[in-house]
Write a protein that holds these residues in place. Structure first.
Motif, PDB file in Angstrom:
ATOM      1  N   ALA A  68     131.367 -33.502 -44.101  1.00 25.92           N
ATOM      2  CA  ALA A  68     132.593 -32.723 -43.867  1.00 25.92           C
ATOM      3  C   ALA A  68     133.709 -33.160 -44.812  1.00 25.92           C
ATOM      4  O   ALA A  68     134.599 -32.372 -45.135  1.00 25.92           O
ATOM      5  CB  ALA A  68     133.033 -32.869 -42.416  1.00 25.92           C
ATOM      6  N   THR A  69     133.637 -34.391 -45.291  1.00 27.65           N
ATOM      7  CA  THR A  69     134.683 -34.889 -46.189  1.00 27.65           C
ATOM      8  C   THR A  69     134.371 -34.612 -47.657  1.00 27.65           C
ATOM      9  O   THR A  69     135.243 -34.791 -48.509  1.00 27.65           O
ATOM     10  CB  THR A  69     134.868 -36.410 -46.003  1.00 27.65           C
ATOM     11  N   ILE A  70     133.159 -34.158 -47.976  1.00 25.69           N
ATOM     12  CA  ILE A  70     132.784 -33.878 -49.368  1.00 25.69           C
ATOM     13  C   ILE A  70     133.419 -32.544 -49.785  1.00 25.69           C
ATOM     14  O   ILE A  70     133.321 -31.543 -49.060  1.00 25.69           O
ATOM     15  CB  ILE A  70     131.255 -33.804 -49.532  1.00 25.69           C
ATOM     16  N   PRO A  71     134.052 -32.510 -50.945  1.00 23.32           N
ATOM     17  CA  PRO A  71     134.667 -31.252 -51.403  1.00 23.32           C
ATOM     18  C   PRO A  71     133.609 -30.156 -51.582  1.00 23.32           C
ATOM     19  O   PRO A  71     132.454 -30.429 -51.914  1.00 23.32           O
ATOM     20  CB  PRO A  71     135.301 -31.617 -52.743  1.00 23.32           C
ATOM     21  N   ALA A  72     134.014 -28.929 -51.383  1.00 22.26           N
ATOM     22  CA  ALA A  72     133.103 -27.785 -51.441  1.00 22.26           C
ATOM     23  C   ALA A  72     132.478 -27.624 -52.819  1.00 22.26           C
ATOM     24  O   ALA A  72     131.295 -27.268 -52.932  1.00 22.26           O
ATOM     25  CB  ALA A  72     133.839 -26.522 -51.033  1.00 22.26           C
ATOM     26  N   THR A  73     133.228 -27.900 -53.873  1.00 20.05           N
ATOM     27  CA  THR A  73     132.677 -27.731 -55.232  1.00 20.05           C
ATOM     28  C   THR A  73     131.544 -28.716 -55.485  1.00 20.05           C
ATOM     29  O   THR A  73     130.527 -28.352 -56.099  1.00 20.05           O
ATOM     30  CB  THR A  73     133.784 -27.938 -56.287  1.00 20.05           C
ATOM     31  N   VAL A  74     131.668 -29.950 -54.993  1.00 17.23           N
ATOM     32  CA  VAL A  74     130.604 -30.951 -55.161  1.00 17.23           C
ATOM     33  C   VAL A  74     129.357 -30.512 -54.402  1.00 17.23           C
ATOM     34  O   VAL A  74     128.234 -30.615 -54.905  1.00 17.23           O
ATOM     35  CB  VAL A  74     131.093 -32.345 -54.699  1.00 17.23           C
ATOM     36  N   LEU A  75     129.531 -30.000 -53.194  1.00 17.90           N
ATOM     37  CA  LEU A  75     128.394 -29.522 -52.406  1.00 17.90           C
ATOM     38  C   LEU A  75     127.693 -28.357 -53.104  1.00 17.90           C
ATOM     39  O   LEU A  75     126.470 -28.271 -53.107  1.00 17.90           O
ATOM     40  CB  LEU A  75     128.847 -29.089 -51.010  1.00 17.90           C
TER      41      LEU A  75
END
Length: 146
Positions: free
Chosen positions: A100-107
């Motif tokens: 949940a803390t990982i940025p959307a672009t990295v995911l």
């Protein structure tokens, strides 16, 4: 002559009485030996009975200990399994919280990279299938030239 016969008879009676005494002594010794052997046999049977009882008791004790060990091991295994299940649930929750803390672009980049591997595997399989006829024709040409 008569005296001689009487003396011979007396000697014979004396010898017979000595033989009887010897026989009685031997019989008494044999009976005493048999009684002693019977006593030893009874004692040995008693020792055997006691040893058999002890052995049986040890066997029963060993079976009880085995059952107790099985119960203890089962209990320990249950505790370990419960601990592993709790840790697994905790790790899943921690993973979800970390995601949940990982940025959307990295995911998104991570998902694309994982998808790319699947795409390349499919393309590699397709290319292998396309090259099979060529490989067979090369082998056929080599065989015909030999």
């Amino acid at each position: 002559v008569k005296e001689r016969i009487e003396s011979d008879q007396l000697i014979e009676k004396l010898a017979i009485s000595r033989l009887d005494n010897m026989q009685r002594k031997l019989v008494a010794q044999i009976e005493a030996g048999f009684k002693q052997l019977q006593t030893e046999l009874d004692e040995a049977q008693e020792r055997l009975r006691i040893a058999t009882e002890k052995l049986y008791q040890q066997e029963v004790d060993a079976e009880i200990m085995l059952e107790q060990m099985k119960i203890d091991i089962s209990t320990q295994m249950d505790r370990c399994q419960d601990s592993l299940v709790r840790q697994s649930k905790l790790r899943v929750e921690e993973d979800l919280a970390a995601r949940a803390t990982i940025p959307a672009t990295v995911l998104e980049v991570w998902r694309i990279l994982n998808d790319e591997k699947d795409i390349w595997e499919g393309l590699a399989g397709e290319n292998r299938e396309r090259l099979l006829p060529l490989e067979h024709s090369d082998l056929n040409d080599i065989e015909s030239s030999v």
